[in-house]
Design a protein around this motif. Structure first.
Motif, PDB file in Angstrom:
ATOM      1  N   LEU A 159      15.130-118.361 -17.755  1.00 62.26           N
ATOM      2  CA  LEU A 159      14.503-118.339 -19.061  1.00 62.26           C
ATOM      3  C   LEU A 159      14.470-116.878 -19.514  1.00 62.26           C
ATOM      4  O   LEU A 159      13.764-116.061 -18.932  1.00 62.26           O
ATOM      5  N   ASP A 160      15.266-116.564 -20.516  1.00 60.61           N
ATOM      6  CA  ASP A 160      15.310-115.232 -21.104  1.00 60.61           C
ATOM      7  C   ASP A 160      14.299-115.234 -22.243  1.00 60.61           C
ATOM      8  O   ASP A 160      14.584-115.720 -23.334  1.00 60.61           O
ATOM      9  N   VAL A 161      13.119-114.707 -21.971  1.00 56.72           N
ATOM     10  CA  VAL A 161      12.004-114.832 -22.911  1.00 56.72           C
ATOM     11  C   VAL A 161      12.249-114.100 -24.229  1.00 56.72           C
ATOM     12  O   VAL A 161      12.095-114.698 -25.293  1.00 56.72           O
ATOM     13  N   PRO A 162      12.637-112.815 -24.221  1.00 53.50           N
ATOM     14  CA  PRO A 162      12.811-112.146 -25.520  1.00 53.50           C
ATOM     15  C   PRO A 162      13.898-112.766 -26.399  1.00 53.50           C
ATOM     16  O   PRO A 162      13.783-112.788 -27.618  1.00 53.50           O
ATOM     17  N   HIS A 163      14.958-113.298 -25.766  1.00 48.94           N
ATOM     18  CA  HIS A 163      16.056-113.884 -26.541  1.00 48.94           C
ATOM     19  C   HIS A 163      15.910-115.388 -26.727  1.00 48.94           C
ATOM     20  O   HIS A 163      16.748-116.013 -27.375  1.00 48.94           O
ATOM     21  N   ARG A 164      14.863-115.959 -26.103  1.00 50.91           N
ATOM     22  CA  ARG A 164      14.558-117.394 -26.210  1.00 50.91           C
ATOM     23  C   ARG A 164      15.750-118.254 -25.802  1.00 50.91           C
ATOM     24  O   ARG A 164      16.144-119.178 -26.509  1.00 50.91           O
ATOM     25  N   VAL A 165      16.326-117.922 -24.635  1.00 52.69           N
ATOM     26  CA  VAL A 165      17.471-118.662 -24.116  1.00 52.69           C
ATOM     27  C   VAL A 165      17.098-119.267 -22.771  1.00 52.69           C
ATOM     28  O   VAL A 165      16.634-118.565 -21.870  1.00 52.69           O
ATOM     29  N   ALA A 166      17.322-120.574 -22.648  1.00 55.52           N
ATOM     30  CA  ALA A 166      17.110-121.281 -21.384  1.00 55.52           C
ATOM     31  C   ALA A 166      18.460-121.756 -20.882  1.00 55.52           C
ATOM     32  O   ALA A 166      19.273-122.271 -21.661  1.00 55.52           O
ATOM     33  N   GLN A 167      18.704-121.596 -19.576  1.00 64.81           N
ATOM     34  CA  GLN A 167      19.957-122.050 -18.972  1.00 64.81           C
ATOM     35  C   GLN A 167      19.680-122.666 -17.614  1.00 64.81           C
ATOM     36  O   GLN A 167      18.807-122.207 -16.880  1.00 64.81           O
ATOM     37  N   ARG A 168      20.438-123.694 -17.314  1.00 64.24           N
ATOM     38  CA  ARG A 168      20.410-124.259 -15.965  1.00 64.24           C
ATOM     39  C   ARG A 168      21.839-124.364 -15.501  1.00 64.24           C
ATOM     40  O   ARG A 168      22.697-124.912 -16.198  1.00 64.24           O
ATOM     41  N   ALA A 169      22.132-123.807 -14.344  1.00 62.84           N
ATOM     42  CA  ALA A 169      23.482-123.788 -13.775  1.00 62.84           C
ATOM     43  C   ALA A 169      24.465-123.170 -14.771  1.00 62.84           C
ATOM     44  O   ALA A 169      25.597-123.621 -14.894  1.00 62.84           O
ATOM     45  N   GLY A 170      24.007-122.159 -15.511  1.00 61.13           N
ATOM     46  CA  GLY A 170      24.870-121.453 -16.443  1.00 61.13           C
ATOM     47  C   GLY A 170      25.086-122.129 -17.786  1.00 61.13           C
ATOM     48  O   GLY A 170      25.781-121.599 -18.644  1.00 61.13           O
ATOM     49  N   LYS A 171      24.497-123.308 -17.992  1.00 58.77           N
ATOM     50  CA  LYS A 171      24.662-124.016 -19.260  1.00 58.77           C
ATOM     51  C   LYS A 171      23.393-123.894 -20.090  1.00 58.77           C
ATOM     52  O   LYS A 171      22.282-124.103 -19.580  1.00 58.77           O
TER      53      LYS A 171
END
Length: 157
Positions: free
Chosen positions: A66-78
């Motif tokens: 979970l990249d908080v400042p960029h608001r990006v969530a990824q699981r297994a690179g997706k």
């Protein structure tokens, strides 16, 4: 897990040893009585300028990030598409890995409700998150602790 919430310690104890103890205990700043509200507000602004959440840039649990400042969530690179509330719920759960978060706590931290509205709001969001985060993965990360709440863990509770 490291907690990066900024802390301003206000105390009646102003001697050097107490100030040192407060700062060593994790406070970002220490202010002893007597103090003016103007100084308290200025110190809060100073802490905010230093970026109190900057230490929590990337939260990770197993293959979930979970990249908080960029608001990006990824699981297994997706990438995982999350609404703002879903993102905040995952963030709170990931900041408390291996700790059960009850519904009241989640309502307060995610929805800013200081009361239980008597709905299944948390349960509905957790169900949606399970579909987005755990579906298709061998190891589930979002767990229910019956009668207590929810937790994120890469271990079975």
């Amino acid at each position: 897990m490291h907690n990066s919430t900024p802390v301003l310690m206000l105390s009646a104890r102003g001697d050097v040893d107490h100030r040192i103890s407060g700062l060593d205990a994790g406070a970002d700043d220490y202010l002893a009585k007597p103090f003016s509200m103007g100084e308290v507000v200025a110190r809060i602004r100073a802490i905010a300028r230093r970026g109190g959440e900057s230490g929590a840039i990337l939260l990770r649990l197993a293959d979930l990030t979970l990249d908080v400042p960029h608001r990006v969530a990824q699981r297994a690179g997706k990438n995982i598409e999350l609404s703002p509330r879903e993102f905040r719920l995952v963030q709170v759960l990931m900041q408390n890995v291996d700790t059960v978060c009850n519904r009241t706590m989640l309502l307060r931290l995610v929805w800013d409700y200081n009361f239980d509205p008597g709905t299944n709001l948390v349960d509905v969001y957790v169900r949606k998150l399970r579909d987005k985060i755990d579906q298709g993965h061998a190891i589930p990360l979002l767990h229910t602790v019956r009668g207590v709440g929810y937790l994120m863990s890469d271990k079975q509770p």
